[in-house]
Design a protein around this motif. Structure first.
Motif: not given
Ligand code: FAD
Ligand code: N01
Length: 550
Positions: A25, A28-29, A48-49, A55-56, A59, A67-68, A74, A121, A153, A449
């Motif tokens: 992934g 952010f993380a 990364e897919a 990430g979020t 897509w 964001c909210d 954030y 993956v 995510g 998050v």
């Molecule tokens: P993600 O951003 O989801 O990234 C995970 C990545 O892993 C993706 O790019 C995905 O393609 C990749 N992945 C997954 N499985 C695989 C695999 N098997 N192989 C390869 N790659 C893979 N949170 C807040 O705190 N405040 C907000 O205002 C807020 N707004 C949001 C708005 C929306 C529309 C959504 C959907 C979520 C929101 N969130 C918010 C939650 C948001 O998901 C997190 O804040 C944060 O962006 C998550 O980051 P992440 O890196 O953990 O995961």
């Protein structure tokens, strides 16, 4: 469905076949994880897919996405230079602006060269003899690694609705979580939106501005507040920047990961009706999901919750001209906040437009999707385009899409058959050297998050550093520690009103998913204290092996 292809071809220059850490992934993380581990001198492969970082925010490109949690909070706090140099322009940043920010971070810290894009993956196998993981991808790459970090995510596995004929529709169809990269023009079209959660309420007002006619298929009415979005003034940004260090620290120890949210001490039932009206009005005007933090027991006591819900219902009704329509849009049988509270811009007012119709699919359920549109129990709606704003297989979906096993035959999907089991939401017993960022059992989706991501990334990298320093090869959560943590997470959740709603927090949106409350409700600050104490005490509840420490 449109929007699922990533376009560009794969660049294999990034691929390494034997590394210290594989991170899955690049949101952010994953990006912060890469940065931290690289600073420690480790060899890291991110997979990364998608075709780029974000990430979020890569897509979810649907119209109106933003964001909210306020932009100034954030965002990453790990680099003072980064937070000083970046300028947010709106109180709640749009998806394009957040994506631009994440791209800036990737460039600034030169992160892309260790990310293999367009690669999903498919499996991860732990070899108990060598204490190493073999990570395999759908396209056939195989990478050996000591540690594996799932930065996959909580809201990344888009969930289309289980409706008969879903794939028969011959018009254009979209899922908000898999939106195309090129702009979609709905001008003059007849459009349907299924779903009125956070994604739906952001999409609907924007599509309504373009569409010839918009039909909104609503199963459950939504509690939503006006976001109060606006341009940020240069002076207020500068003022926050001058105090950023303090603000970020307050966020880290707060319950929600948001420094600007209140810390209520009063029960709603201790206030008079008049005092409550003033307090709720103040929070309503302020905007933001802190509305349910007006009093300390809104998420704990049904009677208190009802005072907040009643005020919100009256506000909703005041935003819709037609009282019959207003009633249909008003949530009646749910405690406010037990499904994620939404923030909107002109959502309810959109139903005052002549080109927007609400289809109440609770009273007239959808029977099927046909080649030409959506058929309910009393009508067929002919559509040019259909938008699924139907959410995600949240918290466990992305991890369980990967076949995770050990050579002794243990499979994560089997272990989690009755719901996710973790220690701290960071590791799961039986799967050594496998970490999760914002995993089930951690505050994750109940917090800002990004704050939770930073805490997990720092904990995981410190842990790997500790192992490396002590020449240890393996860390694993003990079964006892996991059992105790799961019991603690459940005990806290059971004392809240969250347990009463059919929410995605409980997996209720995915047929057959076990009904288990997945996030940790104890708060970000308290959780951080627990994690820090565990590490400081020599990783209590973890079995460390391979060298001096056992
Ligand atoms: P993600 O951003 O989801 O990234 C995970 C990545 O892993 C993706 O790019 C995905 O393609 C990749 N992945 C997954 N499985 C695989 C695999 N098997 N192989 C390869 N790659 C893979 N949170 C807040 O705190 N405040 C907000 O205002 C807020 N707004 C949001 C708005 C929306 C529309 C959504 C959907 C979520 C929101 N969130 C918010 C939650 C948001 O998901 C997190 O804040 C944060 O962006 C998550 O980051 P992440 O890196 O953990 O995961
Ligand atoms: O998904 P949801 P989302 N037939 O699950 C309906 C974050 N986020 O993408 O309630 C008919 O909340 C479903 O109806 P019901 C945030 O954490 C944040 O909107 O199950 N309808 C519901 O109305 C959020 O909570 C932002 O009766 C069906 C909707 O689809 C999370 O992501 C913006 C159906 C799904 O709502 C998920 O939000 C966007 C069916 N078969 C997302 N299946 C911010 O603003 C589902 N529905 C920060």
């Amino acid at each position: 469905m449109s929007g699922q292809s990533n376009g560009s071809s794969k660049d294999l220059t990034a691929l390494k076949s034997n590394v210290d850490v594989v991170v899955v992934g690049a949101g952010f993380a994953g990006l912060y994880m890469l940065h931290r581990l690289r600073c420690m001198g480790l060899c890291v492969q991110v997979i990364e897919a998608g075709s780029d970082v974000g990430g979020t925010w890569f897509w979810n490109r649907y119209p109106g996405a933003r964001c909210d949690v306020e932009s100034m909070e954030y965002s990453y706090s790990f680099s003072e230079d980064l937070q000083q140099e970046w300028n947010w322009t709106e109180r709640y940043a749009t998806q394009p602006e957040i994506l631009k920010y994440i791209n800036h971070v990737a460039d600034r810290f030169d992160l892309r060269r260790d990310v293999l894009f367009n690669t999903r993956v498919s499996s991860a196998l732990f070899d108990e003899a060598t204490s190493r993981w073999t990570v395999s991808t759908q396209s056939g790459e195989v990478i050996k690694t000591q540690f594996c970090v799932m930065a996959t995510g909580c809201l990344s596995a888009a969930k289309p609705p289980e409706i008969i004929g879903r794939d028969l529709f011959k018009g254009a169809s979209y899922h908000t979580g898999l939106w195309p990269h090129e702009p979609v023009d709905f001008t003059g079209k007849t459009v349907g939106v299924i779903g009125t959660g956070s994604s739906g309420i952001q999409t609907i007002p924007e599509v309504a501005k373009q569409a010839g006619h918009l039909f909104v298929f609503q199963r459950t009415p939504t509690f939503s507040l006006p976001a109060g979005n606006r341009a940020l003034k240069h002076t207020e940004v500068q003022e926050i920047k001058q105090n950023y260090v303090d603000l970020r620290q307050r966020a880290r120890v707060s319950p929600t990961g948001v420094a600007s949210y209140p810390l209520p001490t009063l029960s709603a039932l201790e206030a008079t009706l008049q005092e409550r009206e003033v307090a709720y009005e103040f929070r309503w005007q302020a905007g933001g999901t802190a509305y349910t933090r007006t009093y300390k027991d809104i998420m704990l006591v049904a009677e208190s919750n009802e005072t907040a819900a009643d005020f919100a219902r009256r506000k909703i009704q005041s935003r819709v001209s037609d009282p019959v329509l207003a009633e249909k849009l008003t949530p009646r049988d749910i405690h406010i906040g037990t499904k994620r509270l939404c923030l909107d811009t002109q959502y309810f007012e959109t139903f005052n437009r002549d080109n927007v119709s609400l289809v109440d699919i609770r009273s007239t359920p959808i029977q099927e999707i046909t080649e030409v549109g959506v058929k309910t129990s009393d009508a067929e709606y002919k559509l040019d385009a259909l938008i699924f704003a139907t959410g995600f297989d949240a918290m466990t979906g992305a991890i369980l899409n990967i076949d995770i096993r050990t050579t002794s035959g243990l499979s994560l999907a089997e272990k989690w058959r009755s719901g996710p089991l973790t220690y701290l939401g960071l590791m799961t017993a039986g799967f050594p050297n496998l970490f999760m960022v914002t995993g089930p059992g951690s505050p994750s989706v109940l917090s800002n998050v990004v704050v939770s991501i930073e805490q997990h990334v720092e904990w995981i990298s410190d842990c790997i550093q500790h192992l490396t320093k002590n020449s240890c090869t393996q860390i694993e959560a003990t079964q006892t520690a996991e059992n105790n943590w799961v019991a603690h997470v459940n005990q806290l959740a059971n004392a809240t009103l969250f347990m009463n709603a059919n929410s995605w927090y409980l997996g209720a949106n995915v047929p057959g998913k076990p009904r288990v409350f997945m996030p940790y409700v104890g708060g970000v600050g308290r959780y951080r204290e627990e994690c820090t104490a565990i590490a400081n005490n020599g990783y209590t509840g973890f079995q460390i092996s391979g060298s001096t420490k056992t």
